[in-house]
Each structure stands twice: as C-alpha cells, then as structure tokens.
Design an enzyme around this catalytic site. Structure first.
Site, PDB file in Angstrom:
ATOM      1  N   ASP A 105      38.984  -7.046-103.258  1.00  0.00           N
ATOM      2  CA  ASP A 105      37.528  -7.115-103.358  1.00  0.00           C
ATOM      3  C   ASP A 105      36.912  -6.999-101.964  1.00  0.00           C
ATOM      4  OD1 ASP A 105      34.905  -7.580-104.052  1.00  0.00           O
ATOM      5  OD2 ASP A 105      35.183  -9.720-104.510  1.00  0.00           O
ATOM      6  N   SER A 125      29.625 -14.187-106.082  1.00  0.00           N
ATOM      7  CA  SER A 125      28.903 -13.132-105.374  1.00  0.00           C
ATOM      8  C   SER A 125      27.628 -13.707-104.732  1.00  0.00           C
ATOM      9  CB  SER A 125      28.608 -11.982-106.341  1.00  0.00           C
ATOM     10  OG  SER A 125      28.201 -10.823-105.669  1.00  0.00           O
ATOM     11  N   HIS A 130      35.948  -7.095-108.132  1.00  0.00           N
ATOM     12  CA  HIS A 130      34.918  -8.075-107.782  1.00  0.00           C
ATOM     13  C   HIS A 130      34.472  -8.918-108.984  1.00  0.00           C
ATOM     14  CE1 HIS A 130      31.555  -9.842-105.632  1.00  0.00           C
ATOM     15  NE2 HIS A 130      30.700  -9.367-106.525  1.00  0.00           N
TER      16      HIS A 130
END
Length: 397
Positions: A287, A221, A326
C-alpha cells in the site's frame, strides 16, 4: 468471532506496554482485537452514501439505532456497542472530493458537510466481553479511489490551536481543516467536528465516571489521520481525565489503519510525550498511502508499527491496481492471516468474501461475486402508484 482472553488482557492489547512482544509473531488475541476495531471503522464505509445523485449523498444511510445491524456487526459478534453520536465535518479550505463528497441534487441535505464518523459505547454485554466500558470513536476514510497521492499533498501547518502554543508541532493542513472547520450556514457544522466530538465524549465519560472506562479511536486512510490527530488532541487537553477525580485517567488507544503521514517531528515528539496515549499504525507493505506525504516534505511516522504483506495471501489475486492493497477489508484479511515471513494462514477464520465487498480481488476459484456490497436496487424504492424514487436514507428520531 471468539473473544479469546480479551477481557483479561485488554490493557496489554490496548498498548499499555506499547505492544511489546505481541507484534512478531502477531498475538492471537491482538488479531481479534484489531479486527474488531477495524470492523468498527469499516462500518463508516458501509453506511456512507456516496451516490452523488442522491439528496443524501455524503450522509449515513442508516440511523444510529440500526447502524450495527445494517452493516453486519450484530450476528455472532460478542463485541456489542450502541452508537450515541454521529459526527459531521466540513472544511474552510478546498479539499478533494475523496475527502468531502459534494451532492449533485439541488435538494441536498447539506452541501457543505459530510458524515465523518460516530461515537459508540459498549453495552453491558459488550463490557463483560471487553473487560471494561469501552468508548469507540470511529472516523470515516476517503471514498473515491482516485489521485491518492495528490489528495494528500498539503503543506504542514501549526497544530497550536488543538495542542497548545507551547508545543512546536505541525500537521497536514487538509486533515487539520477537516478536523477544526465550522460553517455557520450549515445545519450540521455550526461547530467543528472536533467540538462535536469533545462534547459527545464529555457526556459519555461523565455518564460512566464510576466505571472502568477506555477510549479506543479507530479509522482507515483519511480516518486514520483523524484518528491520530484526535487521539493526541484528547490526551493533550486532558479530556480523558476525570473532573472530580484527577487521579482517574481513561487510557486512549489509537488504531490507525493505512495511515498517511499526519505531522512533523514536533508532532511525533508531542505524541510520544503524552501519558496514557498509545498509537498503533497498521500497514500493508504494497500500500502506497502510508508513505505519503513524503519524508522529504517534513513529515514523519507516528506510533508503533505493525506491518504485513497481503501479497502472501493465497486467497487474493497476485496483481492489480493499488486500491486493492489499500482497502480496509484487505487490511483486516491481512491481520487475520499474516505470519510474517512464513506462509499466510488464517489464524482467525474471517470470511474471505468480505474482501470483495468493494473489490474484485478474491481469486476466481472461491466464487465470490465482485463488489457485492450494494444497497438493494441502489436505494430505489417502488411506491404504491408503481413509480420508483431514490429513498436511501434512514432518519434518526
């Protein structure tokens, strides 16, 4: 987890040939390799103190000495490392709390900085399994699963301060600020995390200058964006080159899990032009984070792509909020078992219980408790007089 043939194949697995022929179908040794580096990134989440009531909110719970044992990366793990430096970041521009967490306590360790990752070096036993002395730079990702698209909504800004004036590269302003900001009033960020990282790597690379060395950067991320930025920075500025032997170059590999778009076409061209830099983006189809910021805002993808779809996993609930898709543990589950368009099968026998560390995602019949990764009693420790205090931080010497 088995080390397979990693020691013999590490250059290939690190992208020397841009992972040609290894991604579809996904090579078994590359599966192990990606899971290993993904777990190094997961350690940044498992040690991060996100309890805002704690005076140590935003710091690592565990010391460097105990980090890997506390997060479960010692037992039955052939890939042994020792952390050598912790890294701290701040930002001169306003960024969301999913990037920089703000403590509520008036006794906070530092109101302007967050622990953002670490540098670790393979031990002698780890070196034997990996085939070289590997240095890992692991970046922490976002910590609050709210308003993700908004959190990544920043304009592009020139990357000249890290890549040089001669490169027409632009990157995400928020990521760049976290990477380059300092704060003279902060105990931990009198220098930027970029400078801390540079200093730490120079020391380690000098220490092992006579050995076969690699640098592997990993993150998820926000951490994946910092992975991409720092990898380009290190190679563009020759940090991976020996000062005493110009021909000796340390290859740099970036494994970016669930990476938001980090820069524009000029940044992509810069990354493609750098020798000894390999970047692999690992993406879970459902995602949404790897698709922000949008292409229409001038952003593009960087590096090679490994994509899989964890909706195919028979172990996971078929629907749910997007944070499930995610989550990094979901990604590592996908790496362990993806077969492309064919039925999902765990080629690497990675415990499905790990998916539920922070989620309620594993199907009920597997009897795995939801969100089970917790500090005992949430860090509350009983004192000799019977009272309880929040004691959730382990100091380094």
């Amino acid at each position: 987890m088995s080390a397979g043939n990693i020691a013999k194949r590490w250059k290939e697995l690190s992208g020397q040939q841009k992972w040609k022929g290894l991604l579809d179908p996904l090579d078994i040794d590359l599966r192990r390799y990606l899971i290993h580096y993904g777990e190094m990134a997961q350690a940044t989440y498992d040690t991060f103190n996100s309890e805002r009531k704690s005076k140590f909110a935003g710091d690592s719970r565990y010391s460097m000495k105990h980090l890997f044992s506390k997060v479960g990366l010692i037992s039955n793990n052939p890939f042994q490392y020792q952390p050598v430096k912790y890294l701290y970041a701040t930002s001169k521009i306003g960024v969301p709390e999913s990037f920089i967490l703000k403590p509520l306590s008036k006794e906070a360790w530092n109101g302007e900085s967050n622990w953002i990752g670490y540098i670790a070096v393979a031990t002698d036993s780890g070196k034997a399994v990996l085939g070289r002395r590997d240095i890992v730079l692991a970046w922490r990702g976002t910590v609050q699963p709210i308003e993700w698209v908004k959190d990544f909504d920043f304009p592009l800004k020139s990357a000249s301060e890290i890549l040089g004036e001669d490169r027409n590269a632009h990157v995400h302003e928020g990521f760049l600020s976290i990477y380059t900001s300092d704060n003279p009033h902060s105990q931990y960020n009198k220098t930027s995390v970029r400078e801390q990282m540079h200093d730490g790597l120079k020391q380690v690379l000098d220490q092992y200058k006579n050995e076969d060395v690699s640098l592997t950067i990993t993150g998820h991320s926000l951490g994946a964006a910092l992975t991409t930025l720092s990898a380009a920075d290190i190679v563009a500025n020759g940090l991976n080159r020996s000062k005493t032997r110009a021909t000796k170059v340390c290859p740099v590999t970036a494994f970016a899990f669930a990476c938001p778009r980090t820069g524009d076409w000029g940044f992509r061209q810069t990354c493609n032009s750098l020798d000894n830099l390999s970047i692999l983006r690992v993406q879970n189809t459902p995602d949404i984070v790897p698709n922000v910021p949008p292409l229409t805002a001038g952003y593009v993808d960087v590096g090679e792509l490994l994509e899989f779809d964890t909706i195919r996993s028979m172990y996971l609930k078929p629907t749910g909020e997007f944070i499930r898709w995610h989550n990094l543990e979901t990604y590592l589950h996908g790496v362990a078992g993806t077969q492309g368009i064919n039925p999902f099968h765990l080629d690497v026998k990675r415990d499905i219980a790990l998916v539920n560390k922070e989620l309620d995602f594993v199907k009920t019949e597997y009897l795995v408790p939801a969100r089970w990764w917790l500090e005992k009693n949430k860090g509350m420790v009983q004192q000799k007089d019977g009272t309880w205090i929040l004691d959730d931080h382990e100091d380094d010497p």
